[in-house]
Motif scaffolding. Structure first.
Motif, PDB file in Angstrom:
ATOM      1  N   LEU A 129      15.437   5.442 -47.717  1.00  0.00           N
ATOM      2  CA  LEU A 129      15.806   5.771 -49.095  1.00  0.00           C
ATOM      3  C   LEU A 129      14.950   4.987 -50.085  1.00  0.00           C
ATOM      4  CD1 LEU A 129      17.727   7.236 -51.038  1.00  0.00           C
ATOM      5  CD2 LEU A 129      19.343   5.350 -50.736  1.00  0.00           C
ATOM      6  N   ALA A 130      14.737   3.708 -49.826  1.00  0.00           N
ATOM      7  CA  ALA A 130      13.933   2.882 -50.724  1.00  0.00           C
ATOM      8  C   ALA A 130      12.492   3.380 -50.786  1.00  0.00           C
ATOM      9  CB  ALA A 130      13.966   1.422 -50.255  1.00  0.00           C
ATOM     10  N   PHE A 131      11.963   3.844 -49.657  1.00  0.00           N
ATOM     11  CA  PHE A 131      10.590   4.339 -49.653  1.00  0.00           C
ATOM     12  C   PHE A 131      10.445   5.545 -50.567  1.00  0.00           C
ATOM     13  CE2 PHE A 131       7.247   7.085 -47.816  1.00  0.00           C
ATOM     14  CZ  PHE A 131       6.165   6.237 -47.999  1.00  0.00           C
ATOM     15  N   TYR A 132      11.428   6.447 -50.542  1.00  0.00           N
ATOM     16  CA  TYR A 132      11.336   7.615 -51.415  1.00  0.00           C
ATOM     17  C   TYR A 132      11.546   7.253 -52.878  1.00  0.00           C
ATOM     18  CZ  TYR A 132      10.569  10.776 -47.627  1.00  0.00           C
ATOM     19  OH  TYR A 132       9.982  11.423 -46.572  1.00  0.00           O
ATOM     20  N   TRP A 133      12.375   6.237 -53.136  1.00  0.00           N
ATOM     21  CA  TRP A 133      12.454   5.741 -54.508  1.00  0.00           C
ATOM     22  C   TRP A 133      11.098   5.189 -54.949  1.00  0.00           C
ATOM     23  CZ3 TRP A 133      15.535   7.036 -58.110  1.00  0.00           C
ATOM     24  CH2 TRP A 133      16.907   7.252 -57.889  1.00  0.00           C
ATOM     25  N   SER A 134      10.426   4.477 -54.053  1.00  0.00           N
ATOM     26  CA  SER A 134       9.119   3.913 -54.399  1.00  0.00           C
ATOM     27  C   SER A 134       8.104   5.008 -54.680  1.00  0.00           C
ATOM     28  CB  SER A 134       8.615   2.996 -53.274  1.00  0.00           C
ATOM     29  OG  SER A 134       8.142   3.734 -52.161  1.00  0.00           O
ATOM     30  N   LEU A 135       8.195   6.145 -53.964  1.00  0.00           N
ATOM     31  CA  LEU A 135       7.290   7.255 -54.224  1.00  0.00           C
ATOM     32  C   LEU A 135       7.528   7.846 -55.615  1.00  0.00           C
ATOM     33  CD1 LEU A 135       7.198   9.179 -50.813  1.00  0.00           C
ATOM     34  CD2 LEU A 135       5.523   7.571 -51.736  1.00  0.00           C
ATOM     35  N   ILE A 136       8.783   7.906 -56.020  1.00  0.00           N
ATOM     36  CA  ILE A 136       9.081   8.405 -57.370  1.00  0.00           C
ATOM     37  C   ILE A 136       8.504   7.456 -58.419  1.00  0.00           C
ATOM     38  CG2 ILE A 136      10.969   8.581 -59.032  1.00  0.00           C
ATOM     39  CD1 ILE A 136      12.460  10.303 -57.223  1.00  0.00           C
ATOM     40  N   PHE A 137       8.722   6.147 -58.231  1.00  0.00           N
ATOM     41  CA  PHE A 137       8.210   5.185 -59.199  1.00  0.00           C
ATOM     42  C   PHE A 137       6.686   5.224 -59.267  1.00  0.00           C
ATOM     43  CE2 PHE A 137      12.144   2.434 -58.078  1.00  0.00           C
ATOM     44  CZ  PHE A 137      12.933   3.225 -58.898  1.00  0.00           C
ATOM     45  N   HIS A 145      10.830  14.519 -53.915  1.00  0.00           N
ATOM     46  CA  HIS A 145      11.338  13.171 -53.682  1.00  0.00           C
ATOM     47  C   HIS A 145      12.777  13.034 -54.189  1.00  0.00           C
ATOM     48  CE1 HIS A 145       7.387  12.412 -52.455  1.00  0.00           C
ATOM     49  NE2 HIS A 145       6.860  12.061 -53.613  1.00  0.00           N
ATOM     50  N   THR A 146      13.063  13.679 -55.317  1.00  0.00           N
ATOM     51  CA  THR A 146      14.421  13.628 -55.857  1.00  0.00           C
ATOM     52  C   THR A 146      15.412  14.285 -54.905  1.00  0.00           C
ATOM     53  OG1 THR A 146      13.555  13.691 -58.121  1.00  0.00           O
ATOM     54  CG2 THR A 146      15.879  14.267 -57.813  1.00  0.00           C
ATOM     55  N   ALA A 147      15.044  15.434 -54.363  1.00  0.00           N
ATOM     56  CA  ALA A 147      15.924  16.132 -53.428  1.00  0.00           C
ATOM     57  C   ALA A 147      16.110  15.333 -52.145  1.00  0.00           C
ATOM     58  CB  ALA A 147      15.350  17.508 -53.102  1.00  0.00           C
ATOM     59  N   THR A 148      15.053  14.703 -51.680  1.00  0.00           N
ATOM     60  CA  THR A 148      15.150  13.881 -50.482  1.00  0.00           C
ATOM     61  C   THR A 148      16.128  12.735 -50.692  1.00  0.00           C
ATOM     62  OG1 THR A 148      12.866  14.401 -49.897  1.00  0.00           O
ATOM     63  CG2 THR A 148      13.835  12.460 -48.869  1.00  0.00           C
ATOM     64  N   ILE A 202       4.669  19.123 -46.651  1.00  0.00           N
ATOM     65  CA  ILE A 202       4.915  20.387 -47.045  1.00  0.00           C
ATOM     66  C   ILE A 202       6.094  20.387 -47.845  1.00  0.00           C
ATOM     67  CG2 ILE A 202       5.104  22.608 -46.226  1.00  0.00           C
ATOM     68  CD1 ILE A 202       4.069  21.735 -43.796  1.00  0.00           C
ATOM     69  N   GLY A 203       6.044  20.323 -48.894  1.00  0.00           N
ATOM     70  CA  GLY A 203       7.056  20.670 -49.492  1.00  0.00           C
ATOM     71  C   GLY A 203       7.902  20.463 -50.533  1.00  0.00           C
ATOM     72  N   ALA A 204       7.549  20.587 -51.630  1.00  0.00           N
ATOM     73  CA  ALA A 204       8.459  20.245 -52.628  1.00  0.00           C
ATOM     74  C   ALA A 204       9.483  21.245 -52.803  1.00  0.00           C
ATOM     75  CB  ALA A 204       7.769  20.109 -53.890  1.00  0.00           C
ATOM     76  N   THR A 205       9.184  22.375 -52.510  1.00  0.00           N
ATOM     77  CA  THR A 205      10.242  23.309 -52.516  1.00  0.00           C
ATOM     78  C   THR A 205      11.199  22.787 -51.532  1.00  0.00           C
ATOM     79  OG1 THR A 205       8.774  24.526 -51.140  1.00  0.00           O
ATOM     80  CG2 THR A 205       9.178  25.334 -53.333  1.00  0.00           C
ATOM     81  N   ASN A 206      10.865  21.712 -50.995  1.00  0.00           N
ATOM     82  CA  ASN A 206      11.730  20.914 -50.204  1.00  0.00           C
ATOM     83  C   ASN A 206      12.864  20.445 -50.998  1.00  0.00           C
ATOM     84  OD1 ASN A 206      10.055  20.513 -48.434  1.00  0.00           O
ATOM     85  ND2 ASN A 206       9.665  18.472 -48.581  1.00  0.00           N
ATOM     86  N   GLY A 207      13.219  21.077 -51.986  1.00  0.00           N
ATOM     87  CA  GLY A 207      14.416  20.689 -52.648  1.00  0.00           C
ATOM     88  C   GLY A 207      15.537  20.673 -51.702  1.00  0.00           C
ATOM     89  N   THR A 208      15.424  21.346 -50.594  1.00  0.00           N
ATOM     90  CA  THR A 208      16.506  21.347 -49.629  1.00  0.00           C
ATOM     91  C   THR A 208      16.267  20.368 -48.511  1.00  0.00           C
ATOM     92  OG1 THR A 208      15.416  23.043 -48.346  1.00  0.00           O
ATOM     93  CG2 THR A 208      16.935  23.770 -50.039  1.00  0.00           C
TER      94      THR A 208
END
Length: 390
Positions: free
Chosen positions: A186-194, A212-215, A371-377
Motif C-alpha cells: 500500500l505504501a509503495f502505491y502511495w509513493s507512486l501517486i506522490f 494507483h488510486t484504484a489500487t 497494463i492498466g489504468a483502466t485498472n480502476g478495477t
C-alpha cells in the motif's frame, strides 16, 4: 459528519451476518486488521520516496553509467521566437497548412520545421539514463516484494488449499508478516501517486493516477473487511510478472538485444499463464464459489467479486495485446528484425525521434505498466502495461 461515518462503516455492508466491528477488535489472544492501521502507509510511503532517491542516485545511476548509458537527453531545438510562440500559444503539432506558412515566413524547408517541433516536444522528455534508473528502482522493489510474498505464502495453509481463506472468516488473526506485506504494498502505491507530481509529467498522467488510486482503494477495501488472505494471493500472482517487464526495459535501454528478447518472452509467458490460467481457476474459484459455500454472500462480498471479475476482463484484453505484439515481433524476426520491444512505445515516455535516423525507432518497452489504468478495477495489479503498437 457522524451520520456519514455511521453510514460508511455500516456493519451490514462490510461484514457477514451477525458479525460486528466489536467482534474484530484486537485482543491479547489475537490481532485483527484495523482501519487505523492503514495510516501507517503514509509515513512509510515518504520513506520509500526517500529510499528511491538514494537508490537512483547512488546505485542505479552508477550501474547505468557502467553500462555506457548516456546521461544526455534528446537534442535541443535551436532558439526561434516565432516557432516558440506557435508551440506555446497555438499548437505543438502543426498541420501541413501551418507548416507551409511557417516555411515561407522563416524561409526554412518544411522538414527542418518539423524537426524543430519534434525536438521542442522532446525538451522535457526523460533521458534514457533517467528511464533506466526508474525501471531499476521498480525492478528492485517488485523483485523484493514478490520474493517476500513467496517466502511468506509458502508457509501458510491457504496457498495450498484456498478454502483456508474462508475457514472461520472473518475471525482470522493477522500475523505481523502479513500485516507488513499489505502495508508495504500500500505504501509503495502511495509513493507512486506522490512521485507523479514531482517526476517528469507524461501523457498518461491521468490514467496512471486513476490506476494507483484504484489500487490503493482496493487494497484498503480488502484489508478493512479482513479478506487479506485471498488478497495476498492476488498480490503475489500479479507481482510475478512485474519485475520481468522492468528487467526487459532495462535490457532494452542498455541495448542488450538478446537479453531483452529473452526477458520479453518470459514476461509474456508468465503474464498470460498467471492472468488467464491461475487467476480464474485459483483466485476467482475461491472468491466466488468456495467462499459462497463456507461464508455465504453479503454486500461487500458482491462488490469484491465484481471488481475481481472486471479485472479478469482486463487480463483478457491485455493478454490479447501482448500476444498480438509478440506475433508481430516474431514475424519481424523472420526478416532478421526480431525485437519485441521495438514494436512497442514506452507507455510512460511517448518518445519521439530527434533525428532522421531515430525516426524509425521507438526506444523502450511497455510498462507498469503495465497494463492498466483502466485498472480502476485492479486493486492488486502492481503495475500497468499500456501496450501500443509501433
Amino acid at each position: 459528519m457522524a451520520g456519514i461515518l455511521a453510514w460508511f462503516w455500516n456493519e451490514r455492508f462490510w461484514l457477514p451476518h451477525n458479525v460486528t466491528w466489536a467482534d474484530l477488535k484486537s485482543t491479547a489472544e489475537g490481532s485483527f486488521p484495523q482501519a487505523q492501521d492503514l495510516y501507517l502507509a503514509l509515513p512509510l510511503a515518504l520513506c520509500i520516496l526517500l529510499a528511491r532517491l538514494v537508490f537512483q542516485r547512488f546505485i542505479a545511476r552508477p550501474c547505468a553509467l557502467s553500462l555506457k548509458i548516456q546521461a544526455n537527453g534528446p537534442q535541443r531545438a535551436q532558439p526561434n521566437a516565432i516557432l516558440e510562440k506557435v508551440f506555446t500559444a497555438i499548437t505543438k503539432h502543426p498541420d501541413e497548412k501551418r507548416l507551409e506558412g511557417l516555411s515561407k515566413q522563416l524561409d526554412w524547408d518544411v522538414h527542418t520545421i518539423q524537426r524543430w517541433f519534434r525536438q521542442r516536444r522532446n525538451h522535457e522528455k526523460p533521458s534514457v539514463l533517467t528511464k533506466f534508473c526508474e525501471s531499476m528502482w521498480k525492478f528492485t522493489f517488485y523483485l523484493y516484494i514478490f520474493s517476500y510474498g513467496v517466502r511468506f505464502l509458502k508457509k501458510v495453509p491457504w496457498l495450498w488449499d484456498t478454502r483456508h481463506c474462508w475457514y472461520n472468516y472473518p475471525y482470522q488473526p493477522l500475523p505481523s508478516d502479513l500485516h507488513y506485506y499489505y502495508i508495504v504494498e500500500l505504501a509503495f502505491y502511495w509513493s507512486l501517486i506522490f512521485s507523479q507530481f514531482t517526476d517528469i509529467k507524461r501523457k498518461d498522467f491521468a490514467i496512471m493516477f486513476l490506476h494507483h488510486t484504484a489500487t490503493i482503494a482496493l487494497l484498503m477495501f480488502s484489508y478493512i473487511n479482513n479478506m487479506v488472505r485471498v488478497g495476498t494471493l492476488v498480490m503475489c500472482l500479479h507481482d510475478a510478472s512485474d519485475f520481468l517487464l522492468e528487467a526487459a526495459k532495462m535490457a532494452n535501454y542498455a541495448k542488450c538485444q538478446r537479453l531483452c528478447e529473452l526477458l520479453f518472452i518470459i514476461f509474456s509467458l508468465v503474464f498470460i499463464s498467471t492472468r488467464l490460467g491461475l487467476y480464474p481457476t485459483w483466485i476467482l474459484n475461491t472468491t466466488m464459489f468456495e467462499s459462497w459455500e463456507i461464508v455465504g454472500p453479503y454486500p461487500s462480498w458482491w462488490v469484491f467479486n465484481l471488481l475481481l471479475l472486471l479485472l479478469q476482463l482486463l487480463h483478457s484484453f491485455w493478454s490479447y495485446l501482448i500476444a498480438r505484439i509478440a506475433c508481430r515481433a516474431l514475424a519481424r524476426g523472420k526478416s532478421g528484425k526480431w525485437n519485441p520491444l521495438h514494436v512497442l512505445k514506452d507507455d510512460q515516455s511517448d518518445i519521439e525521434s530527434s533525428s532522421d535516423e531515430e525516426d524509425s525507432t521507438v526506444s523502450a518497452a511497455p510498462n507498469r505498466r503495465y497494463i492498466g489504468a483502466t485498472n480502476g478495477t485492479n486493486g492488486y495489479l502492481s503495475g500497468g502495461v499500456y501496450l501500443e503498437e509501433h
